[in-house]
Write a protein that holds these residues in place. Structure first.
Motif, short mmCIF file in Angstrom:
data_model
loop_
_atom_site.label_atom_id
_atom_site.label_comp_id
_atom_site.label_asym_id
_atom_site.label_seq_id
_atom_site.Cartn_x
_atom_site.Cartn_y
_atom_site.Cartn_z
N PRO A 326 0.81 -1.23 0.00
CA PRO A 326 0.00 0.00 0.00
C PRO A 326 0.84 1.28 0.00
O PRO A 326 0.47 2.27 -0.65
N ALA A 327 1.99 1.26 0.69
CA ALA A 327 2.81 2.47 0.78
C ALA A 327 3.42 2.87 -0.56
O ALA A 327 3.71 4.05 -0.79
N ASP A 328 3.61 1.89 -1.45
CA ASP A 328 4.24 2.16 -2.75
C ASP A 328 3.24 2.29 -3.89
O ASP A 328 3.61 2.63 -5.01
N PHE A 329 1.99 2.00 -3.62
CA PHE A 329 0.96 1.93 -4.65
C PHE A 329 0.82 3.23 -5.44
O PHE A 329 0.89 3.25 -6.68
N SER A 330 0.62 4.33 -4.76
CA SER A 330 0.36 5.61 -5.42
C SER A 330 1.53 6.07 -6.28
O SER A 330 1.33 6.58 -7.39
N ALA A 331 2.75 5.88 -5.79
CA ALA A 331 3.93 6.33 -6.53
C ALA A 331 4.08 5.55 -7.84
O ALA A 331 4.38 6.13 -8.90
N VAL A 358 -7.72 3.15 -23.10
CA VAL A 358 -7.93 2.00 -22.20
C VAL A 358 -6.93 2.02 -21.05
O VAL A 358 -7.28 1.76 -19.89
N LEU A 359 -5.67 2.36 -21.36
CA LEU A 359 -4.67 2.44 -20.29
C LEU A 359 -5.03 3.55 -19.30
O LEU A 359 -4.90 3.37 -18.08
N ARG A 360 -5.48 4.69 -19.81
CA ARG A 360 -5.89 5.77 -18.92
C ARG A 360 -7.09 5.35 -18.06
O ARG A 360 -7.17 5.71 -16.88
N ALA A 361 -7.99 4.59 -18.66
CA ALA A 361 -9.16 4.12 -17.91
C ALA A 361 -8.74 3.17 -16.78
O ALA A 361 -9.27 3.24 -15.67
N ARG A 362 -7.77 2.30 -17.06
CA ARG A 362 -7.28 1.38 -16.03
C ARG A 362 -6.64 2.15 -14.88
O ARG A 362 -6.86 1.84 -13.70
N ILE A 363 -5.86 3.18 -15.22
CA ILE A 363 -5.21 4.00 -14.19
C ILE A 363 -6.26 4.81 -13.43
O ILE A 363 -6.23 4.89 -12.20
N SER A 364 -7.21 5.38 -14.17
CA SER A 364 -8.26 6.20 -13.56
C SER A 364 -9.08 5.38 -12.57
O SER A 364 -9.43 5.85 -11.48
N LEU A 365 -9.37 4.14 -12.93
CA LEU A 365 -10.14 3.26 -12.05
C LEU A 365 -9.41 3.06 -10.73
O LEU A 365 -10.01 3.14 -9.65
N LEU A 366 -8.10 2.82 -10.78
CA LEU A 366 -7.32 2.59 -9.57
C LEU A 366 -7.14 3.86 -8.75
O LEU A 366 -6.82 3.81 -7.57
#
Length: 536
Positions: A326-331, A358-366
Motif C-alpha cells: 500500500p505504501a508504494d501503490f500511489s507512486a 484503455v490504459l488511462r481508464a485502467r489508471i483512472s479506475l485505480l
C-alpha cells in the motif's frame, strides 16, 4: 530520351534529399527529363504528411537522410501504413552501394536503386525501367493490395510462363505468396528449383524460412548460420535466427542474435521490440522495464520514436502498482500515468488513441474514478477491435476490474486464439506475448481467488485479513462480495489515513458493483458497524 517528355509532364514526383545543393541539382535533372510537378523536401518527417495528403507517381529518396529515418525505413513505414498507391514507383539513390532487403518483396520493395553520381540520362533510364516493371506487375500488386492471393498467383503464373524481364521478380513474389498462405512445402519446392538454377541469396533465405515454418529447426539453423556469414544477407539471417531461437524458447541465443543485429543496425525497431519481448516472456521484468526506459530516452522525439515504448513501460509500472505494498501503490501508479503523459503528440495516431484511452481508464479506475473508467469501457464497442495482444489484454483487465466478467472472458478468448498476421520475428513475438499474457491472466485470477479466500479464512488477525483482501480488491474492485468482505474487515480496525482512502475507494466501487438482495441486506448491516469517517 527513352520516354517522351510529355509522359513525365503528367506525373507527380516527390524528391527527398537532405542536402540542398544536391536536391536542387536532381530537381534540375528531373525538369530536364520532363517533370513539371515536383515536390522537394529535406527528410522523411516532411515527406510523410505529403504522401498522406497526395498521391505521387514517383518517390525518389536519398538513402541517407541525416539523423532521421533513412530511405529504406521511410519506404517501410509507407508500406506498413498502406500510403503508396499501387502505381507509385519508389526509387532510392546513394553515394555508396546499399544492401537491399532480401526477403519481403510481397509486402513491398523499392522499385530501384541508383548509385551517385548519375546523369539525367541514367536517372531517366532507371525511372523508365521501374515504371515499365511495375506496369507489367500491376495486376499482381493490385491483387496483393486486396490480399487476393488467388488472383495474384494467376497473374504471376502468366508472367513466369512468359519468361521475360519480370519473370524472376514474379518467381520471388510467387514464393512469398505461398509463404503468406501457409503453403510452406510448395514455397520450399519453388525456392529449391530456383537455387538449382542459380544461387540467389533470396532463394536460400527463403529455403531456410520454409524449413523453420515446417518445424525443421536443425536444418533451418544450419542454413541460417551459414547465411549469417554473408554480408548481403547477414541482417535477415540474424533476424530469422532470432525468430527460430525465440520459437524454441532459447532466451540466451535469441538475445545474442538480436544484440548482434542491433550492433549492425542500432535503429532496427523490430529487433528492439523482440528484445523486450524476450525479456518479458522469460519473466525478466526488471530488465524489460529498464529496456523500455532506455528506448524512450534514446529515441524520444527522434524519427525512431514508437508509441509501443511508452505503452509497454506504462503497463509494467501499472502491474507493479497492482502488486505493490500500500505504501508504494500511489507512486507506482503515478509512474504509469507519467509514462503515458510523456507520449509525444505526433505519436497519438488513430491506431494509438484506443490503446491510450484503455490504459488511462485502467489508471483512472485505480485512482478511484470508476465512473470515468466505466464511460471509457462503454465506448469500446464503437472502437475497432484491438489487434495487438497487449492491447487485448488491457481491455480484458479493464472489463474484469469493472466486474464485467463476460466481456473479460471474451477478450481472453481472443488472446487465447490469437494468430499473428505474419510468421516473421514480429509475428512470433506477438504469438508468444499472447500466450504469455493469457497464461499470466489465468494464474492471476487463481491468485485473486486465493487472496480472497485467505482474507475470509483469517478471522483472528484483522490486519492480515485486510492485506489479503486488498490484494484481490485492486484487481477486481467492482465485485460486491469482495468489497463487502473488505468493508467488514475495515470495520474491525481503527481509522487511519491509509485505511480511510481505501474505505472511500471501496464505497465508491460498491456503487458501481452489481448487488443482489443478499448483498443489499449485508450492506445495511455493515453501515451500522463502519466508522462515520468511512461514510462521509
Amino acid at each position: 530520351m527513352i520516354s517522351q517528355a510529355s509522359f513525365y509532364k503528367s506525373k507527380r514526383l516527390l524528391l527527398v534529399e537532405d542536402c540542398e545543393p544536391v536536391r536542387a541539382s536532381i530537381k534540375g535533372m528531373l525538369q530536364q527529363i520532363g517533370f513539371e510537378d515536383i515536390t522537394a523536401v529535406a527528410d522523411a518527417t516532411q515527406a510523410m504528411p505529403l504522401v498522406k495528403k497526395d498521391s505521387f507517381d514517383f518517390i525518389l529518396a536519398d538513402f541517407d537522410l541525416g539523423s532521421g529515418k533513412d530511405a529504406s525505413q521511410f519506404f517501410a513505414e509507407l508500406s506498413q501504413q498502406g500510403l503508396m498507391h499501387v502505381n507509385c514507383c519508389f526509387l532510392m539513390f546513394s553515394a555508396e552501394p546499399r544492401r537491399m532487403p532480401v526477403l519481403g518483396v510481397l509486402h513491398g520493395s523499392p522499385d530501384g536503386f541508383i548509385l551517385k553520381p548519375f546523369s539525367y540520362v541514367e536517372l531517366e533510364k532507371r525511372l523508365t525501367k521501374a515504371w515499365s516493371s511495375r506496369a507489367k506487375l500491376l495486376k499482381v500488386y493490385s491483387a496483393l493490395q486486396r490480399k487476393d492471393y488467388e488472383a495474384a498467383k494467376l497473374a504471376l503464373d502468366k508472367i513466369i510462363n512468359a519468361v521475360n524481364s519480370s519473370s524472376l521478380q514474379a518467381l520471388r513474389l510467387m514464393a512469398e505468396v505461398l509463404l503468406a498462405e501457409g503453403n510452406f512445402s510448395a514455397a520450399g519446392k519453388l525456392y529449391e528449383q530456383v537455387t538449382q538454377q542459380r544461387d540467389f541469396s533470396w532463394a536460400r533465405l527463403g529455403q531456410a524460412v520454409t524449413m523453420l515454418q515446417l518445424g525443421e529447426y536443425q536444418d533451418a539453423e544450419t542454413l541460417l548460420i551459414t547465411l549469417s556469414d554473408l554480408d548481403d544477407i547477414r541482417p535477415e539471417a540474424l533476424e530469422w535466427l532470432a525468430c527460430l531461437y525465440l520459437r524454441q524458447g532459447q532466451a540466451e541465443q535469441t538475445e545474442k542474435q538480436l544484440a548482434e543485429l542491433l550492433r549492425m543496425q542500432n535503429s532496427h525497431i523490430s529487433a528492439h521490440l523482440a528484445t523486450a519481448c524476450s525479456l518479458q516472456i522469460h519473466d525478466k521484468i526488471d530488465a524489460c522495464s529498464k529496456y523500455w526506459q532506455k528506448l524512450i530516452q534514446q529515441y524520444r522525439f527522434s524519427a525512431f520514436d514508437q508509441p509501443d515504448y511508452y505503452f509497454a513501460f506504462a503497463r509494467l509500472q501499472l502491474e507493479q502498482a497492482l502488486l505493490a505494498k500500500p505504501a508504494d501503490f500511489s507512486a507506482l501508479l503515478k509512474k504509469s500515468a507519467d509514462a503515458l503523459a510523456m507520449l509525444p503528440q505526433k505519436l497519438t495516431t488513430e491506431h494509438a488513441e484506443p490503446v491510450i484511452a484503455v490504459l488511462r481508464a485502467r489508471i483512472s479506475l485505480l485512482q478511484g474514478n470508476i465512473a470515468d473508467a466505466r464511460q471509457q469501457f462503454s465506448l469500446l464497442e464503437s472502437e475497432a477491435a484491438a489487434t495487438e495482444p497487449a492491447a487485448i489484454h488491457d481491455r480484458a483487465r479493464l472489463a474484469f476490474a469493472l466486474g464485467d466478467i463476460k466481456a473479460a472472458d471474451n477478450y481472453m478468448a481472443q488472446l487465447k486464439e490469437f494468430v499473428p498476421i505474419t510468421a516473421n520475428l514480429t509475428g512470433e513475438c506477438q504469438r508468444l506475448t499472447a500466450q504469455y499474457l493469457y497464461r499470466q491472466e489465468q494464474q492471476r485470477r487463481a491468485q485473486i481467488r486465493q487472496w480472497s479466500q485467505a482474507g475470509i479464512d483469517q478471522t483472528v488477525d484483522a490486519e492480515q485479513s485486510l492485506s489479503m483482501l486488498r490484494k484481490a480488491f485492486v484487481f477486481m474492485p467492482c465485485n460486491a462480495t469482495l468489497v463487502l468482505n473488505l468493508l467488514q474487515t475495515l470495520s474491525q480496525l481503527p481509522v487511519s489515513k491509509p485505511l480511510l482512502s481505501l474505505a472511500k475507494f471501496a464505497m465508491t466501487a460498491l456503487e458501481f458493483s452489481h448487488k443482489t438482495a443478499s448483498h443489499q441486506e449485508r450492506l445495511a448491516q455493515l453501515l451500522t458497524q463502519l466508522p462515520d469517517a468511512y461514510l462521509d
